[in-house]
Design a protein around this motif. Structure first.
Motif, PDB file in Angstrom:
ATOM      1  N   VAL A  35     -15.160  -6.734   5.541  1.00 43.12           N
ATOM      2  CA  VAL A  35     -14.547  -5.581   4.586  1.00 43.12           C
ATOM      3  C   VAL A  35     -14.620  -4.233   4.816  1.00 43.12           C
ATOM      4  N   TYR A  36     -15.667  -3.889   6.211  1.00 41.52           N
ATOM      5  CA  TYR A  36     -15.521  -2.604   6.787  1.00 41.52           C
ATOM      6  C   TYR A  36     -14.250  -2.244   7.643  1.00 41.52           C
ATOM      7  N   PHE A  37     -13.722  -3.340   8.619  1.00 44.67           N
ATOM      8  CA  PHE A  37     -12.818  -3.583   8.840  1.00 44.67           C
ATOM      9  C   PHE A  37     -11.103  -3.390   8.278  1.00 44.67           C
TER      10      PHE A  37
ATOM     11  N   VAL B 206     -19.252  -8.762   6.225  1.00 44.21           N
ATOM     12  CA  VAL B 206     -19.533  -6.586   6.616  1.00 44.21           C
ATOM     13  C   VAL B 206     -18.511  -6.223   7.843  1.00 44.21           C
ATOM     14  N   VAL B 207     -17.764  -7.067   8.715  1.00 37.30           N
ATOM     15  CA  VAL B 207     -16.655  -7.069   9.672  1.00 37.30           C
ATOM     16  C   VAL B 207     -15.909  -6.492   8.526  1.00 37.30           C
TER      17      VAL B 207
ATOM     18  N   ALA C 261     -11.079  -1.787   5.721  1.00 37.71           N
ATOM     19  CA  ALA C 261     -11.016  -1.012   4.452  1.00 37.71           C
ATOM     20  C   ALA C 261      -9.640  -0.056   5.572  1.00 37.71           C
ATOM     21  N   VAL C 262     -10.066   0.076   6.825  1.00 36.26           N
ATOM     22  CA  VAL C 262      -9.054   1.365   7.749  1.00 36.26           C
ATOM     23  C   VAL C 262      -8.936   0.326   8.119  1.00 36.26           C
ATOM     24  N   ASN C 263      -7.611  -0.776   8.210  1.00 35.73           N
ATOM     25  CA  ASN C 263      -6.651  -1.164   8.116  1.00 35.73           C
ATOM     26  C   ASN C 263      -7.255  -1.786   9.992  1.00 35.73           C
ATOM     27  N   ILE C 264      -8.149  -2.301  10.607  1.00 34.66           N
ATOM     28  CA  ILE C 264      -8.774  -2.525  12.300  1.00 34.66           C
ATOM     29  C   ILE C 264      -8.563  -3.803  12.295  1.00 34.66           C
ATOM     30  N   SER C 265      -7.410  -4.530  12.922  1.00 34.28           N
ATOM     31  CA  SER C 265      -7.632  -5.280  13.035  1.00 34.28           C
ATOM     32  C   SER C 265      -7.740  -5.586  14.897  1.00 34.28           C
ATOM     33  N   LYS C 266      -7.616  -4.910  15.908  1.00 33.22           N
ATOM     34  CA  LYS C 266      -8.528  -5.389  17.025  1.00 33.22           C
ATOM     35  C   LYS C 266     -10.040  -5.093  16.903  1.00 33.22           C
ATOM     36  N   THR C 267     -11.413  -6.140  16.534  1.00 33.67           N
ATOM     37  CA  THR C 267     -12.416  -5.536  16.116  1.00 33.67           C
ATOM     38  C   THR C 267     -13.346  -4.992  17.484  1.00 33.67           C
TER      39      THR C 267
ATOM     40  N   ALA D  77     -17.745  -5.180  18.076  1.00 34.38           N
ATOM     41  CA  ALA D  77     -18.110  -5.484  16.973  1.00 34.38           C
ATOM     42  C   ALA D  77     -18.643  -6.840  16.139  1.00 34.38           C
TER      43      ALA D  77
ATOM     44  N   THR E 132     -22.672 -10.926   8.384  1.00 38.67           N
ATOM     45  CA  THR E 132     -22.319 -10.380   9.831  1.00 38.67           C
ATOM     46  C   THR E 132     -20.281 -10.337   9.446  1.00 38.67           C
TER      47      THR E 132
END
Lengths: 195, 179
Positions: B142-144, B139-140, B146-152, B155, B136
């Motif tokens: 790598v996936y986040f 994956v979180v 890839a789109v520069n998301i820091s506030k998850t 998830a 988990t």
């Protein structure tokens, strides 16, 4: 994290072996474990090759693509924030099917593409959307039809019936996937996670 | 027929369905099945070779931990009710490592297979846990990433909770089927 755990295991083992007088068995275990590791990896090769070969056929024949089209209508219901004709529906579906077939190498690029597609629907850049959280929750609960990594290890270890775990794994993974959906749905309704 | 035999039969049927059904479908679609199979199978060796360093690292470290007597001390802290269910310290370690690293958790399963035996309850439970959980945190990331998301948002929580359900479901299902 793993750096700390690994070092911890080595240091604590040595300290305890010295304290309990188990130094000789400790030292003897080292080359034995290393050799076991290689033997296991060697045993993995055959079954790994078998499944990767079969899955390549599934990929090339368009079977994985066809199955992802089949679950696309379901996706619209799971992800109410994503319009039915949005490209994210197709990429998320393909990623999930690839995961089900254990195509880890093919699943990761598809998953990244799906995130990029979901990002086009994101009003606040840098913050995850509900659809992204749901996608990750379903993804990490890993609905897998043939857990071939584990099968390969059991077979490499000399199991009489390594494939016996397929059916129980499907049942357990169904529970975890359904609960991932429910958990993500529940959390998405919490006040603190509203935009 | 016992649950054990039933699980074996159903598992084998699913296996055969994949093994024969997929090439059959491929052939009907005009895929050169033999060549495609060989092409895909070549990666098998690559994966096995890639996994050797992880297996050596884990098997040596856990092997030392076991030989030193530390594993027995640790196991002493696990409530006997859990141990009776087959949840030994190495199975617990597998469940805890799983969200962090796929290769490391595969290494721990390898260790369980060599120390308890490939047909032991622990090896089967470990296999089902491995199949019904994911890496988990990886994956979180790598996936986040890839789109520069820091506030998850939720998830990670949802993913880890689902893993926990996966582990519990694995224990229940294995107890029912393998006894």
């Amino acid at each position: 994290m793993l750096n700390i755990i690994w070092l911890f295991l080595l240091v604590v083992s040595t300290v305890i072996a010295l304290a309990t007088g188990n130094l000789k068995p400790l030292v003897n275990s080292v080359p034995e474990s290393a050799m076991n590791a290689f033997r296991l990896a060697l045993g993995l090769t055959g079954i790994m090759a078998l499944w990767l070969g079969i899955m390549k056929i599934a990929e090339k024949s368009g079977l994985t693509e066809k199955l992802s089209q089949l679950i696309a209508p379901l996706m619209v219901r799971i992800f109410p924030g994503v319009p039915p004709d949005h490209p994210a529906v197709a990429t998320m579906a393909s990623n999930m099917i690839a995961n089900m077939f254990g195509l880890n190498n093919a699943a990761t690029p598809l998953g990244i593409k799906a995130m990029k597609d979901l990002e086009t629907l994101n009003p606040t850049k840098g913050t995850a959307t509900h659809a992204m959280c749901m996608f990750l929750a379903l993804n990490t609960s890993s609905l897998q039809l043939v857990p071939f990594g584990a099968i390969a290890l059991l077979a490499a270890g000399g199991s009489k019936d390594p494939t016996i775990i397929i059916f129980p794994t499907i049942i357990a993974t169904t529970f975890s996937t359904v609960s991932a959906f429910c958990i993500a749905r529940l959390l998405s309704r919490m006040k603190r996670y509203q935009d | 027929m016992s649950t054990n035999e039933l699980a074996s039969t159903i598992s084998n049927l699913i296996l055969i369905l994949f093994l024969v059904g997929i090439p059959l479908y491929g052939a009907l679609k005009g895929v050169k099945v033999y060549e495609t199979f060989v092409d895909g199978a070549k990666q098998g060796f690559e994966i096995a070779v890639n996994i050797i360093p992880y297996l050596v690292a884990i098997l040596v470290a856990v092997g030392m931990f076991r030989a030193s007597g530390a594993m027995d001390i640790l196991t002493g802290f696990i409530p006997s009710s859990l141990r009776d269910l087959g949840i030994t310290s190495d199975v617990l370690a597998l469940a805890l490592t799983r969200p962090l690293s796929g290769a490391a958790s595969l290494g721990i399963l390898g260790e369980i297979v060599t120390s308890h035996g490939p047909d032991s309850f622990q090896a089967r439970l470990g296999s089902v846990i491995l199949g019904s959980t994911e890496t988990t945190l990886y994956v979180v990331a790598v996936y986040f990433g890839a789109v520069n998301i820091s506030k998850t948002k939720y998830a990670v929580q949802a993913g880890l909770l689902a893993d926990l359900v996966g582990v519990l479901a694995a224990i229940v299902v294995c107890r029912i089927i393998f006894g």
